[in-house]
Scaffold this active site. Structure first.
Site, PDB file in Angstrom:
ATOM      1  N   GLU A   1      54.167   6.385  10.110  1.00 54.80           N
ATOM      2  CA  GLU A   1      52.901   5.886   9.562  1.00 54.80           C
ATOM      3  C   GLU A   1      53.129   4.770   8.538  1.00 54.80           C
ATOM      4  O   GLU A   1      52.185   4.143   8.088  1.00 54.80           O
ATOM      5  CB  GLU A   1      52.103   7.054   8.948  1.00 54.80           C
ATOM      6  CG  GLU A   1      52.553   7.532   7.583  1.00 54.80           C
ATOM      7  CD  GLU A   1      53.845   8.361   7.594  1.00 54.80           C
ATOM      8  OE1 GLU A   1      54.500   8.452   8.646  1.00 54.80           O
ATOM      9  OE2 GLU A   1      54.206   8.890   6.517  1.00 54.80           O
TER      10      GLU A   1
ATOM     11  N   CYS B   1      58.561  14.273   8.672  1.00 54.35           N
ATOM     12  CA  CYS B   1      59.353  14.529   7.459  1.00 54.35           C
ATOM     13  C   CYS B   1      59.089  15.936   6.908  1.00 54.35           C
ATOM     14  O   CYS B   1      59.532  16.903   7.519  1.00 54.35           O
ATOM     15  CB  CYS B   1      59.125  13.422   6.444  1.00 54.35           C
ATOM     16  SG  CYS B   1      60.468  13.306   5.258  1.00 54.35           S
TER      17      CYS B   1
ATOM     18  N   HIS C   1      59.132   8.376   8.916  1.00 58.98           N
ATOM     19  CA  HIS C   1      57.693   8.181   8.650  1.00 58.98           C
ATOM     20  C   HIS C   1      57.117   7.066   9.530  1.00 58.98           C
ATOM     21  O   HIS C   1      57.075   5.910   9.095  1.00 58.98           O
ATOM     22  CB  HIS C   1      57.497   7.767   7.190  1.00 58.98           C
ATOM     23  CG  HIS C   1      57.697   8.860   6.202  1.00 58.98           C
ATOM     24  ND1 HIS C   1      56.658   9.567   5.646  1.00 58.98           N
ATOM     25  CD2 HIS C   1      58.824   9.369   5.661  1.00 58.98           C
ATOM     26  CE1 HIS C   1      57.132  10.458   4.804  1.00 58.98           C
ATOM     27  NE2 HIS C   1      58.440  10.373   4.789  1.00 58.98           N
TER      28      HIS C   1
HETATM   29  N1  GLN Z   1      62.358  16.145   1.018  1.00 58.88           N
HETATM   30  C1  GLN Z   1      60.985  16.473   1.262  1.00 58.88           C
HETATM   31  C2  GLN Z   1      60.812  17.964   1.504  1.00 58.88           C
HETATM   32  O1  GLN Z   1      61.769  18.669   1.587  1.00 58.88           O
HETATM   33  C3  GLN Z   1      60.459  15.722   2.443  1.00 58.88           C
HETATM   34  C4  GLN Z   1      60.358  14.283   2.104  1.00 58.88           C
HETATM   35  C5  GLN Z   1      59.267  13.558   2.837  1.00 58.88           C
HETATM   36  O2  GLN Z   1      58.404  14.172   3.453  1.00 58.88           O
HETATM   37  N2  GLN Z   1      59.271  12.258   2.712  1.00 58.88           N
HETATM   38  O3  GLN Z   1      59.719  18.432   1.565  1.00 58.88           O
END
Ligand code: GLN
Length: 192
Positions: A176, A82, A174
């Site tokens: 995890e 992410c 994610h």
């Molecule tokens: N939207 C977040 C970002 O731009 C990422 C979201 C996440 O890691 N769950 O950093």
């Protein structure tokens, strides 16, 4: 069987504890990394989800990010989830925030839109046998464009959400946050 490896989890902010738990369940030795010094001796690094701008700010200081870049160039396996995917990317759509710039990808932040900011989906992941992977997306990015050498491991509704480039792995979701260890196992197998 995955052999015992020493894995660093970047622990500046975000979902690092959950990665730690998953890795320990798989028998890895985990080091929480909060400074460049703590990168020494690790055989792999996870950059967790969280807020990519906040994590990036820390990486921009004291040669922290630079050291990660050097280690990646020497072959250190790195898995970004992410926000971690955003931080690995060379290009971030409409943003000039800090990134490590290691993967030949263009990512868009919060790319699935506000209405469906968080959702779960079952993904077919290339190279993973058995059931589909239940993927948790939280204000997730996706890969808008990637260089031909970047291997696409999973897509969701035509959007690229899981990629690999040699020693680098990045997921928009994610892994995890579920009980399925297969994505972390995949990463651990990248360790020579
Ligand atoms: N939207 C977040 C970002 O731009 C990422 C979201 C996440 O890691 N769950 O950093």
């Amino acid at each position: 069987m995955v052999r015992m490896s020493k894995i660093g989890v970047l622990a500046i902010q975000g979902a690092f504890r959950e990665h730690r738990k998953m890795l320990e369940k798989l028998g890895a030795d985990v080091i929480e990394v909060r400074s460049a010094k703590e990168l020494t001796d690790i055989e792999g690094l996870i950059i967790p989800g969280g807020e990519s701008t906040a994590i990036g700010k820390q990486l921009a200081e004291n040669g922290f990010g630079k050291k990660i870049i050097n280690m990646a160039r020497q072959g250190l396996p790195i898995f970004g989830t992410c926000a971690g995917m955003i931080l690995l990317s060379k290009n971030i759509d409409q943003s000039n925030q800090y990134s490590l710039g290691l993967m030949d990808t263009l990512v868009r932040r919060n790319a699935f839109g506000r209405q469906i900011a968080s959702f779960e989906a079952d993904l077919n992941v290339k190279g993973l046998k058995g059931e589909k992977v239940r993927a948790v997306f939280i204000r997730a990015p996706f890969v808008v464009k990637s260089a031909p050498q970047v291997e696409i491991l999973a897509e969701y509704k035509g959007k690229i959400v899981f990629v690999r480039l040699d020693n680098l792995l990045a997921s928009a979701f994610h892994p995890e946050l579920t009980d399925d260890p297969r994505i972390h196992e995949y990463f651990l197998k990248m360790i020579p």
